[in-house]
Design a protein around this motif. Structure first.
Motif, PDB file in Angstrom:
ATOM      1  N   PRO A  96       0.789  -1.232   0.000  1.00  0.00           N
ATOM      2  CA  PRO A  96       0.000   0.000   0.000  1.00  0.00           C
ATOM      3  C   PRO A  96       0.826   1.289   0.000  1.00  0.00           C
ATOM      4  O   PRO A  96       0.294   2.371  -0.202  1.00  0.00           O
ATOM      5  N   GLU A  97       2.148   1.188   0.225  1.00  0.00           N
ATOM      6  CA  GLU A  97       2.930   2.399   0.508  1.00  0.00           C
ATOM      7  C   GLU A  97       2.985   3.423  -0.624  1.00  0.00           C
ATOM      8  O   GLU A  97       3.207   4.606  -0.375  1.00  0.00           O
ATOM      9  N   SER A  98       2.778   3.012  -1.854  1.00  0.00           N
ATOM     10  CA  SER A  98       2.806   3.974  -2.959  1.00  0.00           C
ATOM     11  C   SER A  98       1.529   4.792  -3.056  1.00  0.00           C
ATOM     12  O   SER A  98       1.520   5.846  -3.690  1.00  0.00           O
ATOM     13  N   PHE A  99       0.486   4.313  -2.441  1.00  0.00           N
ATOM     14  CA  PHE A  99      -0.829   4.927  -2.600  1.00  0.00           C
ATOM     15  C   PHE A  99      -1.383   5.534  -1.320  1.00  0.00           C
ATOM     16  O   PHE A  99      -1.749   6.705  -1.308  1.00  0.00           O
ATOM     17  N   GLU A 100      -1.475   4.748  -0.265  1.00  0.00           N
ATOM     18  CA  GLU A 100      -2.197   5.181   0.932  1.00  0.00           C
ATOM     19  C   GLU A 100      -1.589   6.445   1.540  1.00  0.00           C
ATOM     20  O   GLU A 100      -0.388   6.503   1.797  1.00  0.00           O
ATOM     21  N   TYR A 101      -2.442   7.448   1.707  1.00  0.00           N
ATOM     22  CA  TYR A 101      -2.075   8.745   2.285  1.00  0.00           C
ATOM     23  C   TYR A 101      -1.100   9.550   1.417  1.00  0.00           C
ATOM     24  O   TYR A 101      -0.542  10.538   1.876  1.00  0.00           O
ATOM     25  N   ARG A 102      -0.891   9.139   0.185  1.00  0.00           N
ATOM     26  CA  ARG A 102       0.021   9.851  -0.721  1.00  0.00           C
ATOM     27  C   ARG A 102      -0.718  11.051  -1.316  1.00  0.00           C
ATOM     28  O   ARG A 102      -1.765  10.886  -1.944  1.00  0.00           O
ATOM     29  N   PRO A 103      -0.229  12.276  -1.160  1.00  0.00           N
ATOM     30  CA  PRO A 103      -0.866  13.435  -1.785  1.00  0.00           C
ATOM     31  C   PRO A 103      -0.676  13.409  -3.309  1.00  0.00           C
ATOM     32  O   PRO A 103       0.429  13.184  -3.802  1.00  0.00           O
ATOM     33  N   VAL A 104      -1.781  13.645  -4.028  1.00  0.00           N
ATOM     34  CA  VAL A 104      -1.746  13.592  -5.492  1.00  0.00           C
ATOM     35  C   VAL A 104      -2.566  14.749  -6.052  1.00  0.00           C
ATOM     36  O   VAL A 104      -3.659  15.045  -5.553  1.00  0.00           O
ATOM     37  N   CYS A 105      -2.032  15.403  -7.084  1.00  0.00           N
ATOM     38  CA  CYS A 105      -2.828  16.398  -7.809  1.00  0.00           C
ATOM     39  C   CYS A 105      -2.812  16.054  -9.301  1.00  0.00           C
ATOM     40  O   CYS A 105      -1.992  15.257  -9.758  1.00  0.00           O
ATOM     41  N   PHE A 106      -3.730  16.674 -10.045  1.00  0.00           N
ATOM     42  CA  PHE A 106      -3.983  16.245 -11.412  1.00  0.00           C
ATOM     43  C   PHE A 106      -4.056  17.415 -12.386  1.00  0.00           C
ATOM     44  O   PHE A 106      -4.683  18.433 -12.096  1.00  0.00           O
ATOM     45  N   VAL A 107      -3.425  17.207 -13.551  1.00  0.00           N
ATOM     46  CA  VAL A 107      -3.548  18.113 -14.687  1.00  0.00           C
ATOM     47  C   VAL A 107      -3.929  17.252 -15.883  1.00  0.00           C
ATOM     48  O   VAL A 107      -3.249  16.274 -16.190  1.00  0.00           O
ATOM     49  N   GLY A 108      -5.019  17.599 -16.536  1.00  0.00           N
ATOM     50  CA  GLY A 108      -5.454  16.877 -17.721  1.00  0.00           C
ATOM     51  C   GLY A 108      -5.302  17.739 -18.963  1.00  0.00           C
ATOM     52  O   GLY A 108      -5.411  18.967 -18.884  1.00  0.00           O
ATOM     53  N   LEU A 109      -5.044  17.095 -20.089  1.00  0.00           N
ATOM     54  CA  LEU A 109      -4.965  17.832 -21.340  1.00  0.00           C
ATOM     55  C   LEU A 109      -5.484  16.971 -22.479  1.00  0.00           C
ATOM     56  O   LEU A 109      -5.397  15.741 -22.438  1.00  0.00           O
ATOM     57  N   MET A 134      -6.300  13.172  -2.381  1.00  0.00           N
ATOM     58  CA  MET A 134      -6.410  13.852  -3.670  1.00  0.00           C
ATOM     59  C   MET A 134      -6.641  15.340  -3.476  1.00  0.00           C
ATOM     60  O   MET A 134      -7.604  15.751  -2.816  1.00  0.00           O
ATOM     61  N   PHE A 135      -5.746  16.127  -4.053  1.00  0.00           N
ATOM     62  CA  PHE A 135      -5.866  17.571  -3.992  1.00  0.00           C
ATOM     63  C   PHE A 135      -7.001  17.994  -4.932  1.00  0.00           C
ATOM     64  O   PHE A 135      -7.032  17.590  -6.089  1.00  0.00           O
ATOM     65  N   PRO A 136      -7.955  18.807  -4.448  1.00  0.00           N
ATOM     66  CA  PRO A 136      -9.159  19.069  -5.240  1.00  0.00           C
ATOM     67  C   PRO A 136      -9.004  20.045  -6.408  1.00  0.00           C
ATOM     68  O   PRO A 136      -9.867  20.066  -7.284  1.00  0.00           O
ATOM     69  N   GLU A 137      -7.948  20.850  -6.445  1.00  0.00           N
ATOM     70  CA  GLU A 137      -7.804  21.826  -7.536  1.00  0.00           C
ATOM     71  C   GLU A 137      -7.179  21.159  -8.758  1.00  0.00           C
ATOM     72  O   GLU A 137      -5.961  21.038  -8.860  1.00  0.00           O
ATOM     73  N   ARG A 138      -8.026  20.737  -9.686  1.00  0.00           N
ATOM     74  CA  ARG A 138      -7.551  20.116 -10.916  1.00  0.00           C
ATOM     75  C   ARG A 138      -7.448  21.181 -12.002  1.00  0.00           C
ATOM     76  O   ARG A 138      -8.169  22.180 -11.966  1.00  0.00           O
ATOM     77  N   VAL A 139      -6.568  20.950 -12.974  1.00  0.00           N
ATOM     78  CA  VAL A 139      -6.435  21.865 -14.109  1.00  0.00           C
ATOM     79  C   VAL A 139      -6.676  21.063 -15.380  1.00  0.00           C
ATOM     80  O   VAL A 139      -6.087  19.996 -15.557  1.00  0.00           O
ATOM     81  N   PHE A 173      -0.850  22.113   0.770  1.00  0.00           N
ATOM     82  CA  PHE A 173      -1.577  20.880   1.068  1.00  0.00           C
ATOM     83  C   PHE A 173      -0.623  19.802   1.574  1.00  0.00           C
ATOM     84  O   PHE A 173      -0.860  19.179   2.610  1.00  0.00           O
ATOM     85  N   THR A 174       0.489  19.603   0.862  1.00  0.00           N
ATOM     86  CA  THR A 174       1.442  18.567   1.271  1.00  0.00           C
ATOM     87  C   THR A 174       2.114  18.928   2.590  1.00  0.00           C
ATOM     88  O   THR A 174       2.337  18.057   3.431  1.00  0.00           O
ATOM     89  N   LYS A 175       2.419  20.207   2.799  1.00  0.00           N
ATOM     90  CA  LYS A 175       3.028  20.634   4.067  1.00  0.00           C
ATOM     91  C   LYS A 175       2.061  20.432   5.228  1.00  0.00           C
ATOM     92  O   LYS A 175       2.468  20.013   6.324  1.00  0.00           O
ATOM     93  N   ALA A 176       0.790  20.744   5.020  1.00  0.00           N
ATOM     94  CA  ALA A 176      -0.201  20.574   6.084  1.00  0.00           C
ATOM     95  C   ALA A 176      -0.344  19.102   6.463  1.00  0.00           C
ATOM     96  O   ALA A 176      -0.369  18.760   7.652  1.00  0.00           O
ATOM     97  N   LEU A 177      -0.407  18.228   5.470  1.00  0.00           N
ATOM     98  CA  LEU A 177      -0.508  16.794   5.757  1.00  0.00           C
ATOM     99  C   LEU A 177       0.737  16.299   6.485  1.00  0.00           C
ATOM    100  O   LEU A 177       0.644  15.530   7.441  1.00  0.00           O
TER     101      LEU A 177
END
Length: 194
Positions: A96-109, A134-139, A173-177
């Motif tokens: 689980p270490e790659s996923f659980e509690y890992r902060p992630v953000c997304f950019v789509g194109l 998951m960080f909610p601000e997607r681009v 976000f990552t600093k707060a977590l």
């Protein structure tokens, strides 16, 4: 360190150009961020053991994911979803270490009108299922071939502002977590001590 995952193995892709542009934003904010280019990773995905086996060629990439402070997923739309090479790479990550509690953000194109919304939503399903933060601000970048020029520069001021805002806020976000010991790396350390 955070890692930007350039989510395609297509040579000369707009995804890699955009990833480099985003890397420049983080650098301007005083943060060193590295790119994982799936064109480089690809050769190691088709050799040796697969799915969770620590094959030497892919190990450095898996280590980066499992030790990252956060992941920035830059994903193009291929046939209404994410590129197969990106899903195949994700399927090799240690659980689980790659996923659980890992902060992630997304950019789509995408070249089309939805700006990579569908592949980002598919990625969010994967990361949500595996308990990432998951960080909610997607681009989303529509008509990416017009927005990103041949030199990798973003031509749209609104997109530039959104990418900058996302980078600033993902850093917070990552600093707060991390300060609350809720991020993946803190949780892994706590489990080691238990």
């Amino acid at each position: 360190m955070k890692y930007i995952i350039a989510g395609t193995d297509r040579p000369g892709s707009s995804t890699l150009k955009l990833s480099k542009y985003i890397q420049g934003i983080y650098k301007s904010l005083g943060e060193d961020v590295e790119i994982i280019d799936l064109l480089e990773v690809k050769e190691h995905l088709h050799t040796g053991p697969h799915y969770g086996k620590d094959e030497p060629g892919i190990r450095p990439y898996l280590d980066k994911i499992a030790q990252s402070d956060g992941l920035i997923m830059v994903c193009p739309e291929y046939n209404g979803s994410l590129p197969g090479v990106l899903k195949y790479f994700i399927d090799h990550w240690r659980f689980p270490e790659s996923f659980e509690y890992r902060p992630v953000c997304f950019v789509g194109l995408s070249a089309g009108m939805f700006g990579g919304l569908r592949p980002v939503e598919h990625l969010q399903q994967i990361f949500s299922y595996r308990n990432a933060f998951m960080f909610p601000e997607r681009v989303f970048i529509m008509a990416s071939h017009k927005v990103i020029n041949a030199d990798g520069e973003v031509q749209d001021e609104a997109i530039k502002a959104l990418l900058l805002q996302q980078a600033k806020n993902f850093g917070k976000f990552t600093k707060a977590l991390s300060s609350a010991k809720l991020d993946a790396n803190s949780v892994i350390e706590l489990k080691k001590k238990a």
